[in-house]
Write a protein that holds these residues in place. Structure first.
Motif, PDB file in Angstrom:
ATOM      1  N   LEU A 249       0.843  -1.189   0.000  1.00  0.00           N
ATOM      2  CA  LEU A 249       0.000   0.000   0.000  1.00  0.00           C
ATOM      3  C   LEU A 249       0.881   1.242   0.000  1.00  0.00           C
ATOM      4  O   LEU A 249       1.750   1.399   0.852  1.00  0.00           O
ATOM      5  CB  LEU A 249      -0.924  -0.011   1.215  1.00  0.00           C
ATOM      6  N   GLN A 250       0.634   2.106  -0.965  1.00  0.00           N
ATOM      7  CA  GLN A 250       1.407   3.338  -1.104  1.00  0.00           C
ATOM      8  C   GLN A 250       0.465   4.529  -1.163  1.00  0.00           C
ATOM      9  O   GLN A 250      -0.653   4.413  -1.644  1.00  0.00           O
ATOM     10  CB  GLN A 250       2.231   3.289  -2.388  1.00  0.00           C
ATOM     11  N   GLY A 251       0.923   5.646  -0.691  1.00  0.00           N
ATOM     12  CA  GLY A 251       0.141   6.877  -0.773  1.00  0.00           C
ATOM     13  C   GLY A 251      -0.894   7.054   0.310  1.00  0.00           C
ATOM     14  O   GLY A 251      -1.721   7.958   0.234  1.00  0.00           O
ATOM     15  N   MET A 252      -0.887   6.189   1.328  1.00  0.00           N
ATOM     16  CA  MET A 252      -1.873   6.321   2.395  1.00  0.00           C
ATOM     17  C   MET A 252      -1.484   7.486   3.301  1.00  0.00           C
ATOM     18  O   MET A 252      -0.324   7.895   3.363  1.00  0.00           O
ATOM     19  CB  MET A 252      -2.002   5.021   3.174  1.00  0.00           C
ATOM     20  N   ARG A 253      -2.502   7.970   3.994  1.00  0.00           N
ATOM     21  CA  ARG A 253      -2.290   9.173   4.802  1.00  0.00           C
ATOM     22  C   ARG A 253      -3.236   9.192   5.994  1.00  0.00           C
ATOM     23  O   ARG A 253      -4.365   8.721   5.920  1.00  0.00           O
ATOM     24  CB  ARG A 253      -2.559  10.385   3.895  1.00  0.00           C
ATOM     25  N   TRP A 254      -2.749   9.733   7.098  1.00  0.00           N
ATOM     26  CA  TRP A 254      -3.589  10.013   8.258  1.00  0.00           C
ATOM     27  C   TRP A 254      -4.160  11.411   8.062  1.00  0.00           C
ATOM     28  O   TRP A 254      -3.410  12.379   7.981  1.00  0.00           O
ATOM     29  CB  TRP A 254      -2.773   9.977   9.552  1.00  0.00           C
ATOM     30  N   TYR A 255      -5.463  11.525   7.973  1.00  0.00           N
ATOM     31  CA  TYR A 255      -6.126  12.827   7.827  1.00  0.00           C
ATOM     32  C   TYR A 255      -6.640  13.255   9.193  1.00  0.00           C
ATOM     33  O   TYR A 255      -7.247  12.461   9.916  1.00  0.00           O
ATOM     34  CB  TYR A 255      -7.289  12.734   6.850  1.00  0.00           C
ATOM     35  N   LEU A 256      -6.412  14.518   9.534  1.00  0.00           N
ATOM     36  CA  LEU A 256      -6.859  15.049  10.814  1.00  0.00           C
ATOM     37  C   LEU A 256      -7.828  16.200  10.600  1.00  0.00           C
ATOM     38  O   LEU A 256      -7.721  16.965   9.635  1.00  0.00           O
ATOM     39  CB  LEU A 256      -5.672  15.541  11.644  1.00  0.00           C
ATOM     40  N   GLN A 257      -8.767  16.309  11.535  1.00  0.00           N
ATOM     41  CA  GLN A 257      -9.672  17.455  11.561  1.00  0.00           C
ATOM     42  C   GLN A 257      -8.975  18.597  12.284  1.00  0.00           C
ATOM     43  O   GLN A 257      -7.903  18.429  12.862  1.00  0.00           O
ATOM     44  CB  GLN A 257     -10.970  17.085  12.289  1.00  0.00           C
TER      45      GLN A 257
END
Length: 121
Positions: free
Chosen positions: A37-45
């Motif tokens: 898996l490539q390009g994954m990200r933790w998104y935060l509010q």
């Protein structure tokens, strides 16, 4: 692109005067897939909590929740690019790495392993 691991040896081959003999396995070949898996990200509010509604295909928190829901025991549909839709489950626990420092939540590539659930002969 998922990689298919070769099956483990089903038994020892027997030698008959220099000729190798092995019988057909008695259990089906259970395919194991390794996905990088490539390009994954933790998104935060803005309040620092995870944002699960943004970019569902690359959202690390959504993968984390999906694993928590299914674990290594429950199966799900996996769209394999060559074999079509397969029922799979996680073979090993999923460990999603922390974000790269100063990357706005981006994660280095990592692997997960799936196993074909209940393959037939």
């Amino acid at each position: 692109m998922p990689t298919i691991k070769p099956p483990p040896a089903q038994g020892k081959a027997v030698s008959f005067n220099g000729w190798q003999f092995s019988s057909r396995p008695t259990v089906p070949y259970q395919k194991v897939f390794v996905l990088k898996l490539q390009g994954m990200r933790w998104y935060l509010q803005d309040n620092g909590m995870f944002n699960m509604s943004v970019d569902p295909h690359f959202n690390a928190r959504r993968l984390e929740l999906f694993y928590e829901e299914n674990g290594t025991w429950d199966n799900f549909d996996f769209p394999h690019p060559h074999l079509g839709m397969l029922r799979c489950r996680f073979k090993e626990p999923v460990e999603i790495p922390a974000a790269v420092p100063n990357s706005n939540g981006f994660i280095d590539a990592f692997e997960i392993t799936l196993v074909h659930h209940n393959p037939g002969f």
